[in-house]
Scaffold this motif. Structure first.
Motif, PDB file in Angstrom:
ATOM      1  N   LYS A  11       0.830  -1.198   0.000  1.00 38.10           N
ATOM      2  CA  LYS A  11       0.000   0.000   0.000  1.00 38.10           C
ATOM      3  C   LYS A  11       0.865   1.249   0.000  1.00 38.10           C
ATOM      4  O   LYS A  11       2.065   1.174   0.257  1.00 38.10           O
ATOM      5  N   GLY A  12       0.229   2.386  -0.273  1.00 36.56           N
ATOM      6  CA  GLY A  12       0.967   3.649  -0.330  1.00 36.56           C
ATOM      7  C   GLY A  12       1.202   4.217   1.071  1.00 36.56           C
ATOM      8  O   GLY A  12       0.635   3.736   2.052  1.00 36.56           O
ATOM      9  N   GLY A  13       2.042   5.220   1.143  1.00 30.49           N
ATOM     10  CA  GLY A  13       2.246   5.930   2.396  1.00 30.49           C
ATOM     11  C   GLY A  13       3.043   5.179   3.448  1.00 30.49           C
ATOM     12  O   GLY A  13       2.994   5.508   4.624  1.00 30.49           O
ATOM     13  N   VAL A  14       3.811   4.171   3.028  1.00 27.28           N
ATOM     14  CA  VAL A  14       4.573   3.396   4.015  1.00 27.28           C
ATOM     15  C   VAL A  14       6.028   3.867   4.151  1.00 27.28           C
ATOM     16  O   VAL A  14       6.723   3.474   5.078  1.00 27.28           O
ATOM     17  N   GLY A  15       6.470   4.719   3.192  1.00 29.88           N
ATOM     18  CA  GLY A  15       7.823   5.251   3.290  1.00 29.88           C
ATOM     19  C   GLY A  15       8.751   4.906   2.138  1.00 29.88           C
ATOM     20  O   GLY A  15       9.967   4.993   2.275  1.00 29.88           O
ATOM     21  N   LYS A  16       8.182   4.571   0.983  1.00 32.54           N
ATOM     22  CA  LYS A  16       9.034   4.255  -0.177  1.00 32.54           C
ATOM     23  C   LYS A  16       9.880   5.463  -0.592  1.00 32.54           C
ATOM     24  O   LYS A  16      11.082   5.347  -0.773  1.00 32.54           O
ATOM     25  N   THR A  17       9.205   6.611  -0.737  1.00 30.74           N
ATOM     26  CA  THR A  17       9.922   7.786  -1.216  1.00 30.74           C
ATOM     27  C   THR A  17      10.983   8.231  -0.206  1.00 30.74           C
ATOM     28  O   THR A  17      12.096   8.599  -0.584  1.00 30.74           O
ATOM     29  N   VAL A  18      10.635   8.126   1.055  1.00 33.12           N
ATOM     30  CA  VAL A  18      11.607   8.450   2.109  1.00 33.12           C
ATOM     31  C   VAL A  18      12.810   7.503   1.999  1.00 33.12           C
ATOM     32  O   VAL A  18      13.966   7.930   2.061  1.00 33.12           O
ATOM     33  N   ALA A  19      12.536   6.223   1.791  1.00 35.35           N
ATOM     34  CA  ALA A  19      13.619   5.239   1.691  1.00 35.35           C
ATOM     35  C   ALA A  19      14.498   5.518   0.472  1.00 35.35           C
ATOM     36  O   ALA A  19      15.722   5.545   0.571  1.00 35.35           O
ATOM     37  N   VAL A  20      13.863   5.749  -0.679  1.00 34.33           N
ATOM     38  CA  VAL A  20      14.633   5.967  -1.912  1.00 34.33           C
ATOM     39  C   VAL A  20      15.553   7.182  -1.761  1.00 34.33           C
ATOM     40  O   VAL A  20      16.756   7.094  -2.026  1.00 34.33           O
ATOM     41  N   SER A  21      14.994   8.302  -1.321  1.00 30.81           N
ATOM     42  CA  SER A  21      15.795   9.528  -1.274  1.00 30.81           C
ATOM     43  C   SER A  21      16.940   9.387  -0.273  1.00 30.81           C
ATOM     44  O   SER A  21      18.076   9.782  -0.559  1.00 30.81           O
ATOM     45  N   ASN A  22      16.674   8.788   0.865  1.00 26.81           N
ATOM     46  CA  ASN A  22      17.720   8.692   1.888  1.00 26.81           C
ATOM     47  C   ASN A  22      18.792   7.659   1.543  1.00 26.81           C
ATOM     48  O   ASN A  22      19.982   7.901   1.751  1.00 26.81           O
ATOM     49  N   ILE A  23      18.375   6.527   1.003  1.00 28.00           N
ATOM     50  CA  ILE A  23      19.366   5.498   0.637  1.00 28.00           C
ATOM     51  C   ILE A  23      20.221   6.002  -0.533  1.00 28.00           C
ATOM     52  O   ILE A  23      21.442   5.848  -0.546  1.00 28.00           O
ATOM     53  N   ALA A  24      19.567   6.645  -1.498  1.00 29.83           N
ATOM     54  CA  ALA A  24      20.312   7.143  -2.666  1.00 29.83           C
ATOM     55  C   ALA A  24      21.359   8.175  -2.235  1.00 29.83           C
ATOM     56  O   ALA A  24      22.524   8.113  -2.658  1.00 29.83           O
ATOM     57  N   VAL A  25      20.958   9.098  -1.387  1.00 25.48           N
ATOM     58  CA  VAL A  25      21.896  10.139  -0.965  1.00 25.48           C
ATOM     59  C   VAL A  25      23.008   9.539  -0.095  1.00 25.48           C
ATOM     60  O   VAL A  25      24.175   9.914  -0.222  1.00 25.48           O
ATOM     61  N   ALA A  26      22.659   8.570   0.747  1.00 25.79           N
ATOM     62  CA  ALA A  26      23.692   7.918   1.569  1.00 25.79           C
ATOM     63  C   ALA A  26      24.735   7.242   0.676  1.00 25.79           C
ATOM     64  O   ALA A  26      25.943   7.376   0.901  1.00 25.79           O
ATOM     65  N   PHE A  75      18.761  15.567 -13.272  1.00 18.67           N
ATOM     66  CA  PHE A  75      19.176  16.700 -12.457  1.00 18.67           C
ATOM     67  C   PHE A  75      20.261  16.263 -11.486  1.00 18.67           C
ATOM     68  O   PHE A  75      20.111  15.218 -10.842  1.00 18.67           O
ATOM     69  N   THR A  76      21.320  17.003 -11.341  1.00 20.32           N
ATOM     70  CA  THR A  76      22.330  16.646 -10.339  1.00 20.32           C
ATOM     71  C   THR A  76      22.130  17.499  -9.093  1.00 20.32           C
ATOM     72  O   THR A  76      22.012  18.718  -9.190  1.00 20.32           O
ATOM     73  N   LEU A  77      22.057  16.845  -7.953  1.00 19.60           N
ATOM     74  CA  LEU A  77      21.781  17.557  -6.704  1.00 19.60           C
ATOM     75  C   LEU A  77      23.083  17.795  -5.946  1.00 19.60           C
ATOM     76  O   LEU A  77      23.605  16.882  -5.296  1.00 19.60           O
ATOM     77  N   LYS A  78      23.578  19.005  -6.040  1.00 19.07           N
ATOM     78  CA  LYS A  78      24.890  19.305  -5.459  1.00 19.07           C
ATOM     79  C   LYS A  78      24.923  19.110  -3.936  1.00 19.07           C
ATOM     80  O   LYS A  78      25.855  18.546  -3.405  1.00 19.07           O
ATOM     81  N   GLY A  79      23.888  19.568  -3.277  1.00 19.02           N
ATOM     82  CA  GLY A  79      23.889  19.500  -1.811  1.00 19.02           C
ATOM     83  C   GLY A  79      23.645  18.105  -1.257  1.00 19.02           C
ATOM     84  O   GLY A  79      23.630  17.900  -0.061  1.00 19.02           O
ATOM     85  N   TYR A  80      23.446  17.156  -2.141  1.00 27.54           N
ATOM     86  CA  TYR A  80      23.084  15.817  -1.676  1.00 27.54           C
ATOM     87  C   TYR A  80      24.076  14.780  -2.206  1.00 27.54           C
ATOM     88  O   TYR A  80      23.691  13.751  -2.755  1.00 27.54           O
ATOM     89  N   GLY A  81      25.321  15.064  -2.056  1.00 25.90           N
ATOM     90  CA  GLY A  81      26.360  14.119  -2.457  1.00 25.90           C
ATOM     91  C   GLY A  81      26.480  13.943  -3.963  1.00 25.90           C
ATOM     92  O   GLY A  81      27.072  12.989  -4.436  1.00 25.90           O
ATOM     93  N   GLY A  82      25.863  14.861  -4.727  1.00 27.37           N
ATOM     94  CA  GLY A  82      25.963  14.772  -6.185  1.00 27.37           C
ATOM     95  C   GLY A  82      25.095  13.696  -6.788  1.00 27.37           C
ATOM     96  O   GLY A  82      25.350  13.218  -7.895  1.00 27.37           O
ATOM     97  N   VAL A  83      24.049  13.307  -6.060  1.00 31.06           N
ATOM     98  CA  VAL A  83      23.148  12.269  -6.579  1.00 31.06           C
ATOM     99  C   VAL A  83      22.358  12.849  -7.762  1.00 31.06           C
ATOM    100  O   VAL A  83      22.051  14.033  -7.799  1.00 31.06           O
ATOM    101  N   ASP A  84      22.082  12.002  -8.744  1.00 30.32           N
ATOM    102  CA  ASP A  84      21.256  12.426  -9.880  1.00 30.32           C
ATOM    103  C   ASP A  84      19.814  12.004  -9.647  1.00 30.32           C
ATOM    104  O   ASP A  84      19.553  10.969  -9.018  1.00 30.32           O
TER     105      ASP A  84
END
Ligand SMILES: Nc1ncnc2c1ncn2[C@@H]1O[C@H](COP(=O)(O)OP(=O)(O)O)[C@@H](O)[C@H]1O
Ligand SMILES: [Mg+2]
Length: 260
Positions: A11-26, A75-84
């Motif tokens: 189901k939605g709203g469980v934290g997928k987007t939170v997981a993706v953004s944080n794991i990718a930046v890490a 898009f390259t995100l400079k403030g986030y470790g250069g993640v695209d």
């Protein structure tokens, strides 16, 4: 050649987007070349998670419809470790939701990255098939609730039917005290039901709740327990042996194991 990880859920709203953004930046902060791609077409919010929603010109659909090159949409995100980041479209071009098209695009992209992390729509729509079409590995995000676990069970069956080789579980929004008291499902109960290996247990965390409004990312905040665990998940992806702390809880119910 990069590894493609799709993050999905029942189901939605469980934290997928939170997981993706944080794991990718890490991963990006650990000097990996990372692309996070938003395949939650029509409901995009990965861009919001990293605060670039106002500046998007092209999106993934423009690439698939050959209106622009992938370079223009990324898009390259400079403030986030250069993640695209490759943003999703707000509107659904139904004809473009062909799993084969996505597969072709990601095949081309995977040479340029160490990891591509895909944010996917919840449930079992066509978008789900597109999101998993090119992935080597799937992370299923679940909350310690019966409804979430049951819906994940369905998704896991679909991933298995699609011959996904590696499936890992993230239990998110854990409240340790409630879990210990037996007010929510505990880790063993969830693992018993879903029968897939765990890659992380993320606590309910205020930093996550305020992150959008405050324009911060938990993984960049030393005070964030969730951020720390997403960092650990990134390390586990890299093959580091970072033990998972299981929060023990009392068992109230008897659960049947998944039948296979
Ligand atoms: N560990 C957490 N602690 C607190 N809030 C969380 C946590 N994980 C997710 N949330 C909140 O839950 C909501 C849904 O998360 P989101 O990542 O958008 O879910 P999904 O992408 O699966 O629909 C968001 O408001 C988010 O802030
Ligand atoms: Mg989402």
């Amino acid at each position: 050649m990069g590894k493609i990880i799709v993050v999905s859920s029942g189901k939605g709203g469980v934290g997928k987007t939170v997981a993706v953004s944080n794991i990718a930046v890490a991963l990006a902060k650990m000097e990996k070349r990372v692309l996070m791609a938003d395949l939650d077409i029509g409901l995009r919010n990965l861009d919001l998670a990293v605060g670039i929603n106002d500046v998007i010109v092209y999106d993934i659909m423009d690439v698939l419809d050959e209106k622009c090159s992938v370079e223009k949409a990324v898009f390259t995100l400079k403030g986030y470790g250069g993640v695209d980041i490759l943003p999703a479209a707000q509107t659904i071009g139904k004809d473009s939701l062909e799993p084969q098209k996505f597969k072709k695009m990601f095949r081309r992209l995977r040479d340029r990255y160490d990891y591509i992390i895909i944010d996917s729509p919840a449930g079992m729509e066509k978008g789900f098939q597109s999101a998993i079409a090119s992935a080597d590995c799937a992370f299923v995000v679940v909350n310690p609730e019966m409804t979430s676990v049951r819906d994940s069970d369905r998704i896991i069956s679909l991933l298995e039917a699609a011959e996904m080789r590696e499936i890992r579980l993230i239990i998110n929004r854990v409240r340790p005290q409630m879990m210990r008291r037996g007010d929510t499902l505990n880790v063993d109960e969830i693992l018993n039901l879903l029968q897939i290996p765990l890659i992380g247990i993320v606590e309910e965390d205020e930093v996550v709740l305020k992150s959008l409004k405050r324009n911060i990312l938990p993984v960049n905040e030393s005070s964030s327990k969730a951020g720390k665990e997403f960092y650990n998940i990134a390390k586990r992806i890299l093959g580091e042996n970072v033990p998972i702390t299981k929060l023990s809880g009392s068992s109230r119910f008897f659960f049947r194991k998944r039948s296979r």
